[in-house]
Design a protein around this motif. Structure first.
Motif, PDB file in Angstrom:
ATOM      1  N   ASP A  16       0.827  -1.211   0.000  1.00 16.45           N
ATOM      2  CA  ASP A  16       0.000   0.000   0.000  1.00 16.45           C
ATOM      3  C   ASP A  16       0.857   1.255   0.000  1.00 16.45           C
ATOM      4  OD1 ASP A  16      -2.171  -1.676   0.147  1.00 16.45           O
ATOM      5  OD2 ASP A  16      -2.260  -1.604   2.337  1.00 16.45           O
ATOM      6  N   MET A  47      -4.895   8.286  -1.652  1.00 15.57           N
ATOM      7  CA  MET A  47      -4.563   6.862  -1.787  1.00 15.57           C
ATOM      8  C   MET A  47      -3.905   6.315  -0.522  1.00 15.57           C
ATOM      9  SD  MET A  47      -3.034   6.905  -5.611  1.00 15.57           S
ATOM     10  CE  MET A  47      -3.884   7.763  -6.923  1.00 15.57           C
ATOM     11  N   HIS A  48      -3.772   7.142   0.488  1.00 19.65           N
ATOM     12  CA  HIS A  48      -3.117   6.674   1.713  1.00 19.65           C
ATOM     13  C   HIS A  48      -4.015   5.662   2.424  1.00 19.65           C
ATOM     14  CE1 HIS A  48      -1.009   6.583   5.498  1.00 19.65           C
ATOM     15  NE2 HIS A  48      -0.046   7.318   4.964  1.00 19.65           N
ATOM     16  N   PRO A  49      -3.463   4.504   2.793  1.00 19.91           N
ATOM     17  CA  PRO A  49      -4.312   3.457   3.370  1.00 19.91           C
ATOM     18  C   PRO A  49      -4.926   3.816   4.721  1.00 19.91           C
ATOM     19  CG  PRO A  49      -1.985   2.842   3.462  1.00 19.91           C
ATOM     20  CD  PRO A  49      -2.078   4.062   2.617  1.00 19.91           C
TER      21      PRO A  49
END
Lengths: 268, 256
Positions: A137, A184-186
């Motif tokens: 990720d 898009m950061h998990p």
């Protein structure tokens, strides 16, 4: 080889916001010099009042951005041996931003845009009191963190370079990289899609990829940041099937866990 | 063009010294040439089938008046070229493709013609308004393109079938190359990359989607090359089959 007999000729923009002109300087150069070295030599030998912004001279501080022969480049990362011997090299400031003096521009437009982006807002901690991220990720967003904020991508973006009026409604590629890193950061829970579409004006981008071409950190701005954001905007605002799916499988928004502090700039 | 910097008011010139105009010119010539050829070939309504090769411009062939129907959904009342029924879908896929958008915005709209070369249009709204806001439906053209791709794979397999016997001719090789290039172009599409897994923030609990996203990424890195190669070869495939059907050339066959 130390060849002091070879000369470098540069046509450099000299002026302020009220106007100016290109002035040509010829100075001796040695092997291994970059454009910034020659400009320093011009300062030392010909024009001590020539203004240029620089710091690290190693391509990492993002200060010495300018236009060399009409290409957006870092002065410190452009080697003199890439030009033909005797070629007159044109150096001008980044034209997208207001000029302060000579090669120094006022890039505060970018800092104002940065303030509009809601900060990272993490998910609740797991039962053991930690937050976990997995390598697969992080690999994707790691690329975006290489940005040195040289603003060459902003300079080359025709949306604001050629259409000053769009500056109010368009954040520019540097901030799409920042927004992609957060989106898009998990672990992030902030929803910035409406901001990306409206205030940041992602729709103005017609993906002509100049930002990617000039990035000194080789960030694939268009393919990996802008286009994935465009696809997320499509899902959220334009795709009728996605809209139906959301209506059928509607889920509540994630909330910060109990006792989680609200980051001070987390308000959208 | 004036900006707040004041630089361009005085130094109003393109400072690039390279041949920046060559790239947009190539886009105009190649893309324009392809559109002209595809339009002509689609309207020609003849010489699109040379047993066992079916031109990709006429596949799937959906009318009864097809020389080699794939699925004759339309009856004998349809008397125009059957290519008209389907040629729009691959063209729409390419017109809304993120890579081609870059190319034709530069080539045809000169917005911008090249990096740091001023835009030709005085005003600019990008893809925020009609008609360019329609680009947001690219994924729907992808869905149709995938269906067409399945049919083209069937056509490529059929190209080994010489009257019930296995065979290989030059046409077989061209049709297989064509469908391989189209597959690489389609599966590496930015929308495909997003739809198979790119929409996720975390891949940790989605190993299949992560793998699919990774494979699509590998194709996507060279999406521009897939785009150009598949464009040229699909046109050449039609041309080859056309020339064989017209009797201009004889299809060399190694096994038949």
């Amino acid at each position: 080889m130390t060849d002091e007999t070879r000369d470098a000729t540069m046509s450099i923009w000299r002026g302020t916001k009220t106007g100016g002109r290109f002035e040509t300087y010829t100075v001796p150069m040695v092997e291994g010099m970059v454009v910034l070295d020659v400009i320093h030599r011009i300062q030392a030998l010909r024009a001590p009042d020539l203004a240029v912004r620089w710091n690290c001279k190693a391509g990492k501080c993002g200060s010495c951005s300018a236009e060399i022969n009409g290409h957006a480049r870092l002065l410190c990362m452009t080697r003199m041996n890439t030009f033909a011997p005797g070629e007159e090299i044109t150096v001008s400031p980044m034209k997208t931003f207001p000029i302060i003096k000579d090669l120094v521009t006022d890039v505060s437009f970018n800092y104002e845009k940065a303030k509009e982006i809601p900060a990272f807002k993490p998910k609740p901690k797991e039962a053991d009191g930690t937050r976990r991220m997995y390598q697969e990720d992080i690999d994707r967003v790691q690329e975006f963190h290489k940005c040195i904020e040289c603003f060459l991508c902003q300079d080359t973006c025709h949306v604001i370079r050629d259409h000053e009026e769009n500056k109010k409604a368009f954040a520019g590629p540097r901030f799409f990289v920042r927004l992609a890193a957060l989106e898009m950061h998990p672990l992030d829970t902030n929803d910035r899609l409406e901001l990306i579409r409206q205030k940041a004006g992602l729709g103005f981008c017609n993906i002509t990829k100049c930002c990617t071409e000039v990035c000194p950190e080789d960030i694939h701005i268009t393919d990996n940041a802008i286009i994935p954001l465009k696809e997320r905007i499509v899902t959220e605002f334009y795709d009728p099937l996605a809209w139906v799916k959301r209506r059928v499988l509607s889920k509540g928004a994630q909330q910060p866990g109990p006792g989680e502090p609200e980051p001070p700039s987390a308000k959208a | 063009m004036a900006t707040a910097s004041g630089v361009r008011r005085i130094g109003d010139r393109v400072e690039r010294k390279d041949l920046w105009w060559v790239e947009p010119l190539i886009y105009v010539v190649v893309l324009g040439g392809f559109v002209v050829y595809a339009t002509w070939a689609s309207l020609a309504n003849g010489n699109y089938y040379a047993d066992p090769y079916l031109s990709p411009f006429y596949s799937p062939c959906l009318a009864q008046n097809c020389v080699h129907p794939t699925l004759p959904l339309l009856g004998s009342w349809w008397n125009l070229s059957p290519a008209i029924l389907i040629v729009g879908s691959p063209l729409a896929f390419r017109f809304t493709c993120y890579y081609y958008r870059r190319s034709y915005y530069r080539g045809f709209f000169r917005s911008p013609p090249a990096c740091l070369v001023p835009d030709a249009p005085k005003t600019y709204s990008g893809e925020t308004r009609f008609p360019f806001i329609i680009q947001n439906l690219h994924r729907y053209t992808l869905y149709i393109a995938v269906l067409v791709l399945v049919v083209l794979w069937w056509d490529a397999i059929e190209a080994f079938n010489f009257h019930g016997h296995f065979g290989i001719g030059l046409g077989t090789v061209i049709m297989v190359a064509n469908v391989l290039l189209l597959t690489g172009y389609t599966l590496g599409c930015h929308s495909a990359r997003y739809l198979v897994g790119g929409y996720l923030d975390s891949f940790h609990k989605a190993s299949l989607r992560f793998r699919l996203w990774t494979y699509s990424n590998r194709l996507n890195v060279r999406h521009n090359r897939w785009a150009w190669a598949s464009l040229v070869v699909v046109g050449l495939t039609d041309l080859y089959i056309r020339l064989v059907a017209m009797g201009v050339i004889v299809d060399p066959r190694w096994i038949s």
